[in-house]
Design an enzyme around this catalytic site. Sequence first.
Site, short mmCIF file in Angstrom:
data_model
loop_
_atom_site.label_atom_id
_atom_site.label_comp_id
_atom_site.label_asym_id
_atom_site.label_seq_id
_atom_site.Cartn_x
_atom_site.Cartn_y
_atom_site.Cartn_z
N CYS A 1 64.37 3.82 159.61
CA CYS A 1 62.99 3.31 159.63
C CYS A 1 62.22 3.83 158.42
CB CYS A 1 62.29 3.73 160.91
SG CYS A 1 63.09 3.10 162.40
N ASP A 2 62.47 5.07 158.06
CA ASP A 2 61.86 5.68 156.88
C ASP A 2 62.25 4.89 155.63
OD1 ASP A 2 60.92 8.74 155.74
OD2 ASP A 2 62.24 7.58 154.44
#
Length: 171
Positions: free
Chosen positions: A64-65
């Site tokens: 997600c980062d």
Amino acid sequence: MIKRDNVVTFMGNPLTLVGPEITPGMAAPDFSVVDNDLGPVSLAALKGKVAVISAVPSLDTPVCDMETRRFNQEAQALGDKVKVLTVSMDLPFAQKRWCGNAGVANVQTVSDYQAASFGQAYGVLIDGLRLLARAVFVVDAAGKVAYVQVVPELTHEPDYAAVLDAVKKLL
């Protein structure tokens, strides 16, 4: 509420999603989420712009980062006719901290933690976990869904080239 089995997996294990399947050509469903200062954000905030709405399980995870940082870079190049949102169940305070630490300023992070409004409306709420599945929706300036990508395995990144292609066709 509609439940859809085996749409996505997490490390190979099947998950159930809550909500309808969203397909291109549909009117984009409305939703109610909050920004990093607890202000309301809905579909109306995107009116008149091409919107890229990226749903992620949690900004505090590696994929997600990477995804949100990538869309942050792409958003700068796409210009002001495109709005990029990342939606997660992370608390707004955590999203604000993450954005500050990551230097993310071109993507607006919004939280669905209150009512899972986005997750249910877009069919990406993971039953039992109360997280969002990884998915990307491109909505045209008139509010129609132009592109949908539900990533089959939560630990995989989306196909960025396909998303960007869909956006560029609308500009």
